[in-house]
Design an enzyme around this catalytic site. Structure first.
Site: not given
Ligand code: FAD
Length: 569
Positions: A60, A301-302
């Site tokens: 973020c 997560g996402d």
């Molecule tokens: P992520 O945090 O994206 O983590 C997933 C990780 O899994 C990644 O690092 C990826 O490399 C890894 N991965 C994927 N597949 C594999 C694999 N096969 N093997 C090993 N590793 C793998 N949300 C808010 O609520 N407020 C904000 O202000 C906000 N700002 C944002 C700004 C930006 C630029 C971005 C990109 C996102 C923002 N978000 C914000 C969204 C928030 O960051 C995401 O919703 C959150 O990080 C999701 O968490 P996650 O664990 O699902 O995925």
């Protein structure tokens, strides 16, 4: 919430008695799951596999690193491999990609991206938190140098270098959602001229169009060019250097760099290849304990679908709060605790060049999409604190609620001060399935520099209660061009002269009692003022005198926003 089976399997264990929990993805959901699980269970082995070079970084914060608001990259590293090892006894393996899941054998294949070698790892419980990837449409030029998406620290590092090395002066941001707007703010901070290309006719797609109008006006006033209602067709490289973004309309937008921020797509390839079911919104299917139909695999997560607490429908919501909470729930479930994820309600905020835009719950268009018809809405534009205390700034607020029970369905707000505080209060009320009566009754902080004895949240609730009780029937703005009603503007003549609804008749509130005889008894009266307050007083007066009266909620201020986006002619 979906239910996969009536009971949990016995927590699995290996021959040594030590459970192995493997986590795919080491940022928001994955990292919070790992840390929570360790706090609950010292006995399990926890290994996190992260494809990228960093664990638990602040995605973020990336736009602010581009904008140099965060100037030291290390500030983005919330935790390190070392911290996970020493503090939590969690083994984090970065630059390691999980490439396959063999569910029957309970093993995953992992590839060391530095050496290219693969190996297998056995699990007793597997947590998927792979996130969502920026959408790169298959259009000519999207892979040209100078075209960037923003997901990782290296992404933002590359953008910073590009700006510095090329002395970039012009940027086109494709996509006017949260990440696009945060990039707009930060590119403006780097003094680039910024154009936003957005396929929809409005910025911030989660908002109803009229609520995006103040945002659009603000961006234009701060020098941002908006190109709305036009999609990306292709990107061309210029012989002399630089790029041109070509829109579907044929418009050509020159740029030294292009940011693609047209949304994200759940990273589900791994889950899909393993035969885990995906839902209608494209996310991994999980139950309230974040468990997939495979009893040994959780997902958070996402990448997952979750129920929307307002509409009840499954949705994907790429936000950090839900990802962190889901990671925690998965950890609790794996540790054998009674736990449950409540669902999501899309509470979100973005700040752009001094303006704050926040929303929670459903929008009006979201309700219609979900087939929910029995709702009403009020608009209001109160100051963020008492008007007599210097510096009160308006908050444009829209509240949606169900009829007749008054359950809060959603709210959107735009302004420069105190916006997210009001939306957070309403978001909390939605979580507790609160009604507009609860908002009217809420006891909130008040001192002159912070709020008002009737806080904007109270006012929103009171207006809505007035609608429900029939004390203030509201007219539908969209009926304005079709109604036979007399539109009565109760502002003072000089206010009316400065701009009014076509065909409206001016009779100021201050003269209403003495000139009531001029009003036709046989016609419906639709009342308007600046923000709805004087019209409300007039509504009460005229209703008690036997007139059929409705209030044009939010008054002329709402009218100009609705007109600005074409909802009213
Ligand atoms: P992520 O945090 O994206 O983590 C997933 C990780 O899994 C990644 O690092 C990826 O490399 C890894 N991965 C994927 N597949 C594999 C694999 N096969 N093997 C090993 N590793 C793998 N949300 C808010 O609520 N407020 C904000 O202000 C906000 N700002 C944002 C700004 C930006 C630029 C971005 C990109 C996102 C923002 N978000 C914000 C969204 C928030 O960051 C995401 O919703 C959150 O990080 C999701 O968490 P996650 O664990 O699902 O995925």
């Amino acid at each position: 919430m979906r239910q996969h089976s009536d009971s949990y399997p016995t927590p699995p264990q290996d021959d040594s008695g030590r459970r192995r929990v493997l986590i795919v993805g080491g940022v928001a959901g994955g990292a919070s799951c790992a840390a929570r699980l360790r706090r609950l269970d010292e006995s399990v082995e926890i290994v996190v596999f992260e494809r990228g070079p960093y664990v638990s970084f602040a995605n973020c914060g990336l736009p602010y690193y581009v904008g140099n608001v965060i100037s030291d990259e290390r500030a983005l590293l919330v935790a390190s491999r070392e911290m996970f090892r020493t503090r939590f006894n969690v083994d984090v393996q970065t630059e390691t990609e999980v490439t396959a899941i063999e569910r029957s054998a309970r093993v995953i294949t992992v590839r060391d991206l530095r050496t290219g070698t693969s190996r297998t790892e056995r699990y007793d419980a597997l947590v998927l938190s792979p996130g969502a990837a920026p959408i790169r449409p298959p259009l000519p030029g999207v892979d040209l140098p100078g075209v960037f998406a923003v997901r990782t620290i290296p992404d933002s590092r590359r953008i910073r270098s590009w700006i510095a090395e090329r002395h970039a002066e012009r940027a086109v941001v494709v996509g006017g959602g949260f990440i696009g707007l945060e990039m707009v703010e930060n590119l403006r901070k780097r003094e680039l001229a910024v154009t936003v290309l957005e396929k929809l006719p409005q910025l911030m797609p989660p908002l109803d169009p009229e609520m995006a109008v103040p945002l659009q006006k603000h961006l234009v006033a701060t020098g941002v060019q908006l190109h709305l209602g036009d999609g990306l067709a292709r990107i061309e490289a210029q012989d002399e250097g630089g790029l041109v973004v070509v829109a579907e309309s044929g418009a050509r937008l020159p740029a030294d760099l292009v940011i693609l921020a047209i949304g994200v797509r759940p990273e589900t390839a791994l889950a899909k290849a393993a035969g885990l079911p995906l839902g209608s919104r494209g996310g991994i299917v999980v139950d309230a304990q974040m468990r997939t139909p495979d009893p040994y695999i959780w997902a958070v997560g996402d990448a997952v679908e979750a129920p929307d607490v307002v509409t009840g429908q499954e949705t994907v919501l790429p936000l950090a709060g839900p990802a962190n909470r889901q990671g925690r729930v998965a950890a609790e479930a794996i540790a054998g605790r009674v736990t449950s994820f409540r669902g999501v309600q899309a509470t979100a905020v973005v700040g752009v060049l001094g303006l704050t835009v926040a929303s929670t719950g459903a929008s009006e268009k979201g309700l219609r999409r979900a087939g929910i018809a029995r709702f009403e809405k009020v608009y209001l534009h109160p100051g963020h604190h008492a008007g007599y205390y210097p510096g009160a700034r308006p908050i444009h607020l829209k509240l949606l609620f169900s009829v007749p029970d008054g359950r809060i369905l959603g709210a959107q707000a735009v302004g420069t001060e105190g916006v997210e505080k009001r939306i957070d209060v309403i978001a909390t009320a939605i979580q507790f399935r609160g009604t507009v009566h609860d908002l009217a009754e809420a006891e909130l902080c008040y001192a002159p520099q912070y709020g008002a004895a009737k806080d904007p949240v109270n006012l929103a609730g009171m207006l809505a209660v007035n609608v429900l009780t029939g004390d203030m029937p509201v007219a539908d703005w969209q009926e304005l061009s079709r109604t036979d009603a007399l539109v009565l503007d109760v502002r003072e003549p000089e206010e009316f002269a400065a701009g009014h609804i076509p065909n409206a008749v001016n009779l100021p509130l201050s003269q209403l009692r003495s000139r009531i005889g001029e009003l036709p008894r046989e016609r419906d009266l639709w009342l308007c003022c600046v923000v709805g307050q004087r019209a409300y007083y007039a509504t009460r007066f005229l209703t008690q005198r036997g007139y059929r009266v409705r209030n044009l909620s939010g008054g002329y201020t709402t009218y100009t926003a609705l007109k600005g986006c074409g909802v009213v002619p």
